[in-house]
Design a protein around this motif. Structure first.
Motif, mmCIF file in Angstrom:
data_model
loop_
_atom_site.group_PDB
_atom_site.id
_atom_site.type_symbol
_atom_site.label_atom_id
_atom_site.label_comp_id
_atom_site.label_asym_id
_atom_site.label_seq_id
_atom_site.Cartn_x
_atom_site.Cartn_y
_atom_site.Cartn_z
ATOM 1 N N ASN A 198 0.728 -1.221 0.071
ATOM 2 C CA ASN A 198 0.037 -0.218 0.070
ATOM 3 C C ASN A 198 1.005 1.214 -0.146
ATOM 4 O OD1 ASN A 198 -3.341 -0.169 0.379
ATOM 5 N ND2 ASN A 198 -2.366 -1.932 1.346
ATOM 6 N N GLY A 199 1.962 1.185 0.639
ATOM 7 C CA GLY A 199 2.834 2.487 0.848
ATOM 8 C C GLY A 199 3.613 2.693 -0.512
ATOM 9 N N LEU A 200 3.774 1.696 -1.026
ATOM 10 C CA LEU A 200 4.771 1.727 -2.333
ATOM 11 C C LEU A 200 3.772 2.339 -3.450
ATOM 12 C CD1 LEU A 200 6.833 -1.547 -2.306
ATOM 13 C CD2 LEU A 200 7.590 0.888 -1.868
ATOM 14 N N ALA A 201 2.418 1.710 -3.117
ATOM 15 C CA ALA A 201 1.474 2.291 -4.335
ATOM 16 C C ALA A 201 0.919 3.689 -4.087
ATOM 17 C CB ALA A 201 0.316 1.323 -4.305
ATOM 18 N N HIS A 202 0.938 4.055 -2.718
ATOM 19 C CA HIS A 202 0.566 5.542 -2.592
ATOM 20 C C HIS A 202 1.512 6.120 -1.586
ATOM 21 C CE1 HIS A 202 -2.854 2.864 -3.180
ATOM 22 N NE2 HIS A 202 -3.404 3.686 -3.564
ATOM 23 N N PRO A 203 2.664 6.427 -2.292
ATOM 24 C CA PRO A 203 3.680 7.447 -1.542
ATOM 25 C C PRO A 203 3.395 8.556 -0.811
ATOM 26 C CG PRO A 203 4.348 7.571 -3.934
ATOM 27 C CD PRO A 203 3.065 6.537 -3.813
ATOM 28 N N LEU A 204 2.501 9.066 -1.159
ATOM 29 C CA LEU A 204 1.954 10.588 -0.598
ATOM 30 C C LEU A 204 0.701 10.372 0.305
ATOM 31 C CD1 LEU A 204 2.394 13.101 -3.330
ATOM 32 C CD2 LEU A 204 3.861 12.357 -1.718
#
Length: 403
Positions: A284-290
């Motif tokens: 999830n973090g890699l797909a939504h870095p912001l």
């Protein structure tokens, strides 16, 4: 006026100590005394406005920063759908962190109002009462047949985390008295605490408590007498032997079984669910870095599991709560900015503790960091208040001269 300022500072300090004492026996009263202490500190700061300075660094700053980041994230991603009147762990945590930073700042900036030795005696008294109340409560629950003692928090894992830190705070305050008899009391406290932690059935606390007790002891004394060390380890060995079959062995067997099941693609276990949550959290973090919203995280995770990752399905059971890892939880929702602020929070306070030779703050932060690898402490109301109060009370334990 000076007398009023002194009394306000003493009031904030006493209320914080009472909140600390009540953590594991009455969550409601713990919270009440925490907020009243904050109100007293706000009034105190208003009266001290002429002497307020932003320098030197205080641990209130990283606490305030992480609270503000939580609030900003909530306003960007959650406010549109929920509003401020809907309960949210992140909104509640952000308010507690921001308010706690005021208490921490006030007690730190004006600690000259009370002598260090005097305060340490007060803390010894408060931590002793809190420890005895919590220990008695836990042993009573065990005598009533409770499978995992949980004291007043009603969650055995969180209770174990808080209890272990409270115990080490009491032990450290005993060390500072530089009395041989109290050193013996400290050793017995460690042994009794470990037994109670075994009764909670919390594997992280069972594995880390003795290790941090040793680290704290080495940090404080710098050297250990061989005879005392041998006696201590013999007693620990006795407790482990007696407790191994009923308390320790089942946890070891459970861990082995859960790891084996996960390797076979079965994640419907305590550890297996954590492994799945950590995996989808990182993705999830890699797909939504912001960053992203809770709702979007759940939707994205469902699609991710559906499209080729069915072995991670148990993560969906907990995705609406948290991902059982402080760093991954931040990364999955607040992206790189949230993770960076959280790392700054840990690193800056640990560095502050080391530079100021503050053993209490160091042990507290290390346990908060390590427990945060398997749980999310900064979203639990009782644990969050406990740690914030302990942070507020820790500055007078610094062994360097006041600047």
């Amino acid at each position: 006026m000076e007398k009023i300022k002194l009394r306000l500072y003493q009031l904030a300090m006493i209320l914080s100590l009472i909140s600390l004492m009540l953590t594991l026996v009455s969550s409601g009263k713990q919270r009440e005394f925490f907020y009243i202490a904050i109100y007293a500190s706000i009034i105190g700061l208003a009266l001290e406005y002429k002497s307020l300075t932003l320098r030197p660094f205080t641990i209130a700053y990283p606490i305030l920063l992480i609270g503000l980041v939580n609030l900003v994230w909530y306003m960007i991603y959650e406010y549109q759908s929920e509003g401020l009147n809907i309960y949210s762990d992140y909104l509640g945590a952000s308010k507690k962190l921001i308010l706690a930073s005021i208490l921490v700042f006030y007690i730190d900036r004006f600690k000259s109002y009370i002598e260090k030795a005097t305060f340490q005696r007060y803390f010894l008294f408060a931590s002793a009462i809190g420890f005895m109340l919590a220990t008695g409560y836990g042993l009573w629950q065990a005598s009533q047949g409770m499978a995992r003692v949980e004291m007043a928090i009603n969650r055995a894992t969180v209770s174990a985390y808080v209890y272990s830190v409270l115990s080490l705070a009491f032990v450290y305050s005993l060390y500072l008295q530089q009395n041989v008899k109290l050193y013996v009391v400290a050793g017995l406290t460690i042994l009794l605490s470990y037994f109670v932690i075994l009764l909670t059935g919390t594997r992280a606390a069972m594995g880390l408590y003795l290790l941090l007790a040793i680290v704290l002891t080495l940090y404080h004394f710098r050297k250990i007498h061989l005879k005392s060390t041998l006696i201590f380890f013999c007693i620990v060995a006795g407790i482990v032997i007696v407790s191994y079959k009923p308390l320790i062995a089942p946890k070891i067997a459970q861990t082995q079984t859960e790891v084996e099941k996960y390797q076979k693609g079965i994640d419907r276990t305590s550890l297996g669910a954590r492994f799945s949550m950590w995996t989808v959290g990182i993705q999830n973090g890699l797909a939504h870095p912001l960053g992203q919203s809770l709702e979007n995280r759940e939707k994205w995770t469902r699609d991710y599991i559906k499209n080729g990752h069915p072995h991670l399905a148990t993560a969906l059971v907990y995705i609406k709560v948290h991902l059982h890892n402080e760093l991954i939880e931040k990364f999955s929702l607040q992206g790189i900015p949230g993770l960076a602020v959280l790392l700054f929070f840990f690193v800056s306070i640990i560095a502050y503790a080391l530079s100021n030779k503050n053993g209490l703050l160091l042990a507290t932060m290390l346990l908060l960091l390590l427990y945060g690898l398997t749980d999310v402490i900064l979203l639990s109301s009782e644990a969050l208040i406990f740690f914030m109060v302990l942070f507020a009370l820790s500055p007078p334990f610094s062994q360097t001269k006041n600047r």
